[in-house]
Scaffold this motif. Structure first.
Motif, short mmCIF file in Angstrom:
data_model
loop_
_atom_site.label_atom_id
_atom_site.label_comp_id
_atom_site.label_asym_id
_atom_site.label_seq_id
_atom_site.Cartn_x
_atom_site.Cartn_y
_atom_site.Cartn_z
N TYR B 36 -47.04 32.93 -65.24
CA TYR B 36 -47.62 34.10 -65.86
C TYR B 36 -48.48 33.66 -67.04
O TYR B 36 -48.18 32.68 -67.72
CB TYR B 36 -46.53 35.04 -66.40
CG TYR B 36 -45.76 35.81 -65.35
CD1 TYR B 36 -44.70 35.25 -64.66
CD2 TYR B 36 -46.10 37.14 -65.06
CE1 TYR B 36 -43.99 35.96 -63.72
CE2 TYR B 36 -45.39 37.87 -64.12
CZ TYR B 36 -44.34 37.28 -63.46
OH TYR B 36 -43.64 38.00 -62.52
N GLN B 38 -50.01 35.21 -70.67
CA GLN B 38 -49.85 36.32 -71.61
C GLN B 38 -50.79 36.15 -72.78
O GLN B 38 -50.65 35.22 -73.59
CB GLN B 38 -48.39 36.39 -72.12
CG GLN B 38 -48.12 37.60 -72.99
CD GLN B 38 -46.66 37.74 -73.38
OE1 GLN B 38 -45.88 36.78 -73.31
NE2 GLN B 38 -46.26 38.94 -73.78
N ARG B 41 -50.64 40.15 -77.82
CA ARG B 41 -50.44 41.60 -77.86
C ARG B 41 -50.63 42.27 -76.49
O ARG B 41 -50.98 43.45 -76.40
CB ARG B 41 -51.35 42.26 -78.90
CG ARG B 41 -50.92 41.91 -80.33
CD ARG B 41 -51.78 42.66 -81.35
NE ARG B 41 -53.11 42.08 -81.47
CZ ARG B 41 -53.39 41.04 -82.21
NH1 ARG B 41 -52.46 40.43 -82.91
NH2 ARG B 41 -54.63 40.58 -82.28
N LYS B 42 -50.42 41.49 -75.44
CA LYS B 42 -50.48 42.03 -74.07
C LYS B 42 -49.21 41.64 -73.33
O LYS B 42 -48.46 40.75 -73.77
CB LYS B 42 -51.70 41.47 -73.33
CG LYS B 42 -53.02 41.94 -73.88
CD LYS B 42 -53.32 43.34 -73.42
CE LYS B 42 -54.81 43.58 -73.30
NZ LYS B 42 -55.09 44.88 -72.68
N GLY B 43 -48.98 42.25 -72.16
CA GLY B 43 -47.86 41.85 -71.33
C GLY B 43 -48.21 40.65 -70.47
O GLY B 43 -49.38 40.33 -70.26
N PRO B 44 -47.19 39.96 -69.93
CA PRO B 44 -47.46 38.83 -69.02
C PRO B 44 -48.14 39.31 -67.75
O PRO B 44 -47.81 40.37 -67.21
CB PRO B 44 -46.05 38.29 -68.71
CG PRO B 44 -45.18 38.79 -69.82
CD PRO B 44 -45.75 40.11 -70.21
N LEU B 88 -46.16 31.31 -69.20
CA LEU B 88 -44.73 31.32 -68.93
C LEU B 88 -44.48 30.92 -67.48
O LEU B 88 -45.13 31.45 -66.57
CB LEU B 88 -44.13 32.72 -69.14
CG LEU B 88 -44.13 33.31 -70.54
CD1 LEU B 88 -45.40 34.09 -70.80
CD2 LEU B 88 -42.94 34.22 -70.73
#
Lengths: 112, 110
Positions: B36, B38, B41-44, B88
């Motif tokens: 992933y 990321q 300030r964002k999601g994965p 990640l």
């Protein structure tokens, strides 16, 4: 493309308040998840749901509850917010438990 | 020993370089492997996933799995400043639980 939408990007609440975080997915996914993400600790699973009205505890469920009344919506509830619940909260969904999860953009929650 | 280990970085490389990001794991029962990305300030965001040992390529990205060494890698060719993010790794265990690494912060220097 999968779309997971979290209702608030930033939220500030006071200790002792009951806090609701909402998440909606538009892909008819069976499974939905709530994580919190903290520096140095990574992603930690709070709760997940594998069907409407069904839920399972994750690794850190204490102080939290969840609700899934409709397939597309999964809510995280902080029963009585405390300062140690200040964090980034991430919602995710997946079609099956064995498939990759798709994440929303998170809610940065501050408890004062 | 932690189930999934990932160097937190930060890793700083010049634009155009090849980037190598790695994770090691301890559980030989892990069945499939994900990467992933990321942004701050964002999601994965899911980049790649693979079930098998060997390489999987998608544009400038190559995911490599070595099950015998319990080691996975993500290579980024011709790195760009827009690749600056936290990466990640994640793995599926037999109990259908996904285990995430803590992420490596990557900076691509213009």
């Amino acid at each position: 493309d999968v779309k997971v939408t979290q209702s608030s990007r930033y939220l500030v609440k006071r200790t002792g308040e009951k806090v609701f975080l909402e998440c909606v997915q538009d892909m008819d996914h069976e499974n939905m998840f709530w994580y919190r993400q903290d520096p140095g600790l990574g992603l930690r699973l709070i709760y997940f749901s594998y069907d409407v009205k069904m839920k399972e505890k994750g690794d850190i469920p204490e102080g939290y509850s969840v609700s899934r009344e409709k397939k597309e919506r999964f809510s995280l509830i902080l029963e009585s917010a405390s300062t140690n619940q200040t964090s980034m909260y991430l919602c995710a969904s997946s079609y099956t438990l064995r498939q990759p999860q798709h994440f929303g953009d998170g809610t940065r929650l501050s408890i004062l | 020993q932690k189930e999934v280990e990932q160097d937190p970085g930060p890793l700083s490389v010049p634009e155009g370089a090849i980037v190598s990001l790695n994770c090691t794991y301890s559980n030989s029962a892990f069945q499939y492997f994900m990467w992933y990305r990321q942004y701050s300030r964002k999601g994965p965001e899911l980049l790649m996933y693979t079930y098998s040992s060997g390489n999987k390529e998608d544009g400038r990205f190559t995911a490599q799995v070595d099950k015998s060494s319990k080691y996975i890698s993500l290579f980024i060719r011709d790195s760009q400043p827009s690749d600056s993010a936290t990466y990640l790794c994640a793995m599926l265990a037999r109990d259908d639980k996904i285990i995430f690494g803590k992420g490596t912060r990557l900076h691509i220097l213009p």
